[in-house]
Design a protein around this motif. Sequence first.
Motif, PDB file in Angstrom:
ATOM      1  N   MET A  87       0.919  -1.055   0.030  1.00 48.59           N
ATOM      2  CA  MET A  87      -0.184  -0.324   0.153  1.00 48.59           C
ATOM      3  C   MET A  87       0.679   1.322   0.082  1.00 48.59           C
ATOM      4  SD  MET A  87      -3.996  -0.550   1.983  1.00 48.59           S
ATOM      5  CE  MET A  87      -2.592  -0.344   3.264  1.00 48.59           C
ATOM      6  N   ALA A  98      -5.780   5.563  16.127  1.00 48.13           N
ATOM      7  CA  ALA A  98      -6.878   3.816  16.703  1.00 48.13           C
ATOM      8  C   ALA A  98      -5.779   2.905  17.451  1.00 48.13           C
ATOM      9  CB  ALA A  98      -7.151   3.702  15.158  1.00 48.13           C
ATOM     10  N   GLN A  99      -5.061   2.454  16.608  1.00 50.97           N
ATOM     11  CA  GLN A  99      -3.868   1.898  17.244  1.00 50.97           C
ATOM     12  C   GLN A  99      -3.109   2.590  18.792  1.00 50.97           C
ATOM     13  OE1 GLN A  99      -3.410  -0.839  16.057  1.00 50.97           O
ATOM     14  NE2 GLN A  99      -4.047  -0.199  14.323  1.00 50.97           N
ATOM     15  N   GLU A 137      -4.953   8.740  11.163  1.00 51.40           N
ATOM     16  CA  GLU A 137      -6.522   7.696  11.472  1.00 51.40           C
ATOM     17  C   GLU A 137      -5.907   6.676  12.209  1.00 51.40           C
ATOM     18  OE1 GLU A 137     -10.154   5.859   9.641  1.00 51.40           O
ATOM     19  OE2 GLU A 137      -9.251   7.907   8.312  1.00 51.40           O
ATOM     20  N   GLN A 138      -4.621   5.942  11.653  1.00 52.48           N
ATOM     21  CA  GLN A 138      -4.589   4.698  12.281  1.00 52.48           C
ATOM     22  C   GLN A 138      -3.776   4.565  13.427  1.00 52.48           C
ATOM     23  OE1 GLN A 138      -4.333   0.598  11.868  1.00 52.48           O
ATOM     24  NE2 GLN A 138      -6.759   1.679  11.284  1.00 52.48           N
ATOM     25  N   ARG A 147     -11.025   1.144   3.022  1.00 56.97           N
ATOM     26  CA  ARG A 147     -11.983   2.169   3.280  1.00 56.97           C
ATOM     27  C   ARG A 147     -13.204   1.237   3.159  1.00 56.97           C
ATOM     28  NH1 ARG A 147     -10.665   6.286   5.994  1.00 56.97           N
ATOM     29  NH2 ARG A 147      -8.838   6.770   5.432  1.00 56.97           N
ATOM     30  N   SER A 188      -9.355  -0.422  15.478  1.00 53.57           N
ATOM     31  CA  SER A 188      -8.064  -0.075  14.601  1.00 53.57           C
ATOM     32  C   SER A 188      -8.194  -1.122  13.355  1.00 53.57           C
ATOM     33  CB  SER A 188      -7.510  -0.132  15.686  1.00 53.57           C
ATOM     34  OG  SER A 188      -6.774  -1.445  15.956  1.00 53.57           O
ATOM     35  N   SER A 189      -9.006  -2.357  13.140  1.00 58.70           N
ATOM     36  CA  SER A 189      -9.632  -3.592  12.766  1.00 58.70           C
ATOM     37  C   SER A 189     -10.182  -1.691  11.395  1.00 58.70           C
ATOM     38  CB  SER A 189     -10.015  -4.425  12.464  1.00 58.70           C
ATOM     39  OG  SER A 189      -9.061  -4.560  13.192  1.00 58.70           O
ATOM     40  N   ILE A 190     -10.900  -1.132  11.544  1.00 57.02           N
ATOM     41  CA  ILE A 190     -11.830  -0.374  10.996  1.00 57.02           C
ATOM     42  C   ILE A 190     -10.781   0.917   9.974  1.00 57.02           C
ATOM     43  CG2 ILE A 190     -13.603   1.254  10.563  1.00 57.02           C
ATOM     44  CD1 ILE A 190     -14.839  -0.715  12.673  1.00 57.02           C
ATOM     45  N   ASN A 191     -10.980   0.923   8.863  1.00 60.61           N
ATOM     46  CA  ASN A 191     -10.661   1.566   7.555  1.00 60.61           C
ATOM     47  C   ASN A 191      -8.831   1.070   7.883  1.00 60.61           C
ATOM     48  OD1 ASN A 191     -12.707   2.432   6.209  1.00 60.61           O
ATOM     49  ND2 ASN A 191     -12.784   4.322   7.716  1.00 60.61           N
ATOM     50  N   LYS A 192      -8.720   0.031   8.325  1.00 56.66           N
ATOM     51  CA  LYS A 192      -7.486  -0.241   8.362  1.00 56.66           C
ATOM     52  C   LYS A 192      -6.431  -0.696   7.119  1.00 56.66           C
ATOM     53  CE  LYS A 192      -5.266  -3.735  10.281  1.00 56.66           C
ATOM     54  NZ  LYS A 192      -5.099  -4.918  11.154  1.00 56.66           N
ATOM     55  N   ILE A 193      -7.191  -1.950   6.491  1.00 57.55           N
ATOM     56  CA  ILE A 193      -6.654  -1.854   4.893  1.00 57.55           C
ATOM     57  C   ILE A 193      -7.515  -1.343   3.845  1.00 57.55           C
ATOM     58  CG2 ILE A 193      -6.201  -4.198   3.625  1.00 57.55           C
ATOM     59  CD1 ILE A 193      -4.532  -3.578   6.045  1.00 57.55           C
ATOM     60  N   HIS A 216      -4.879   8.486   5.969  1.00 57.85           N
ATOM     61  CA  HIS A 216      -5.001   7.731   6.505  1.00 57.85           C
ATOM     62  C   HIS A 216      -3.878   6.699   7.883  1.00 57.85           C
ATOM     63  CE1 HIS A 216      -4.715   3.072   5.504  1.00 57.85           C
ATOM     64  NE2 HIS A 216      -6.312   2.559   6.084  1.00 57.85           N
ATOM     65  N   VAL A 236      -4.760  -5.250  -2.925  1.00 54.49           N
ATOM     66  CA  VAL A 236      -6.268  -4.374  -2.589  1.00 54.49           C
ATOM     67  C   VAL A 236      -6.706  -2.627  -3.365  1.00 54.49           C
ATOM     68  CG1 VAL A 236      -5.718  -2.540  -0.864  1.00 54.49           C
ATOM     69  CG2 VAL A 236      -4.270  -4.159  -0.089  1.00 54.49           C
TER      70      VAL A 236
END
Lengths: 183, 592
Positions: A13, A83-84, A79-80, B327, B320-325, A76, B303
């Motif tokens: 990515m 959350a992490q 945001e991670q 959208r 944290s799993s949401i929108n990680k990989i 992105h 992806v």
Amino acid sequence: MSKEPIPASAYDMDHAEEAEERRTLAILVDNEPGVLGRVVGLFSARGYNIESLTVAEVDRGKHRSRITIVTTGTAHMLEQIEAQVLRLVPVAAVIDITKSKRGIERELALVKVAGKGEPRVEALRIAEIFRARVIDTTNESFIFEITGASEKIDQFTDLMEPLGLVEVSRTGVLSIRRGKDAG
Amino acid sequence: MDTHTLTDTQTTKRTMTGAEIVVTALKEQGVDTMFGYPGGAVLPIYDALYSEDSIRHILVRHEQGAGHAAEGYARSTGKCGVALVTSGPGATNMVTPITDAMMDSIPMVVITGQVPSHLIGTDAFQECDTVGITRCCAKHNYLVTDVDDLAHTIHEAFLIATSGRPGPVVIDIPKDVQFATGPYIGKEGVYKPTYQPKTEPSDHAIRDALDMMAAARRPVFYTGGGVINSGPEASKLLRELQAATGFPVTSTLMGLGAFPAGHEDWLGMVGMHGAYEANNAMHDCDLMICIGARFDDRVTGKVSAFSPGSRKIHIDIDPSSINKIIRVDVPVVADCKAALQALLGGWKRRKLAKPDIEDWKEQIAKWKAVDCFSYPPNNGAIRPQYAVERLYELTKDRDTYISTEVGQHQMWAAQHYHFEEPNRWMTSGGLGTMGYGLPAAVGIQAAHPGSLVIDIAGEASVQMVMQEVSTAVQHKLPIKVFILNNEWMGMVRQWQELLHGERYSHSYSESLPDFVKLAEAYGAKGIQCSDPAELDAKILEMIDHDGPVIFDCLVEKAENCLPMIPSGAPHNEMILGKISGDEIGEDGRRMV
């Protein structure tokens, strides 16, 4: 020049084309052993940047510490990061100071400048303009204490460079939000 | 513990040694079985266990075995697994299972001994920085430096391991803390203010999800291990929601069993070695409802080409799993059970009708007709797929639990063994730990003494933990280790064939042991089979033997695991039949 490969899986990515933003995050944590290690370890393990970091206990009764981290990343990624970090058990809150648009950021620096004659006078003059205080002096040197936004300190050290800048010690960014409420 | 100490509990705080606090806290947490290996820094705890009858301690042969056994126990019961090991090497040998449990969200509490407090930091004998080493691979960890904190810490550890997104928690206890005396406090009222996982979905997220579901024409449920972790009730609710909506269901490797494989709307497993119909449905759907799965790279493939035309709902307890990989359009942060309950309740309350998805089902039927898991008939040797299929047919009507190691055999097991119920399938999904299955089987069998527990293994994986057969023999755990023996590290060999010009660099095992003699040396039973005609009888012989069995099933050596989405390819570019070697481009070659 090798051609740019097409991103082919999660491993690849590539957000390089997305603009990177700079963010100041205030992280409120239980002040327990290893908590800074958890936060910092998470940043390195997941490949996030740390531009500056400050930490100290801010509420002795509650054993609460405040970690201020300046980081950069794509939207992105930021945001991670939030959350992490929140996923860590001793983390009570993550506040995005930059995004809130109500943040105040300050940094403190100690700046040692050595010199004689005209450059020495010039250094003192500039220090006055920047409202830097002299906290130690010898016949050949000053130590200035300066507080302000990081850019102001950058500017100050840039100006001191030709005047005999010896060394700089900076705290990293501290932040708080305007208004009457906490957090 | 003396009985008179126990009678004092109502009036005064009980005082006991740290070691006794550990055992008392484990009992209060309902621990009936634990897995461990003694050593210098945990001797006081082992001493407290000596006269303890209500906790069964399974002595393993290597600490890694204790960790995987605890995982198998946890995954097959829904309870927290517990392992006890010593400092230094005991703790470092636990790092793999701790990481494994972290990746697959398995609730586990690991207690490690530590050198006495005053020696910490001196490079003492068998000292290591256990909390430092496990900080990044555990959900949380503790070094308990004061016996007064011990009971509270243990209860908090169980709370954290089993709630929210489950995971492993490590408690490192210096030896002097185990000897010191302190108060015992019960688990009531123990909570951690900074740790408050959100389990209930928000109303607007459920409303949005229901709107999308009611309007869907090509929907698919994509479920994962989170449904299993949420408990049997979640699997039941999934089935009810599916019955109400009529939507087809696929699942990740970790989620197998949450939805019955015998159901007409079951698509099979999704992902790299998943079903053709499942992957195509994921690619072509207009609505993906992800429940307790995390868009792992084995599932998504490329992806940028992942399910391009769909809107996506993602239910996950971990924000944290949401929108990680990937959208998603509607994130639902909640426990699967609570979210499924809300969806089902809302669907009924709003009296939503089953959407007309007949065209979609017709398309799915066409994909199913490809029969992607078919394989050529046995040609002298046993095909590994055939072996798993026969094992399934001969054990499906029994009370059976399956674990696996990692590699080709694992994928064949996932493809050809079918599950109707949750908690019946134990495999290392995220970390991909060769050597998981045999000790996991030990843990499963300890939890389910009367059940049939089979580790579907490869000869390479199983040798990483072979010594645990001795554990099974000692503790009379009649596990069956069913080895698909092709003499190769099969998945490595397959990738070398596909990606590295058939240069089979160090993937062939010379000098394999005679597994039958090895079984006998351990005091277990050994069975070998190389003839398809004898397979059924020998599998039955294995099942009927009241004790551990190593079954050496000699299979076709160069069989490839298909179908396969090559690395770097999207879901609709599956390789079905024979692989010619040029399907995978330069980009794919760089993938894992």
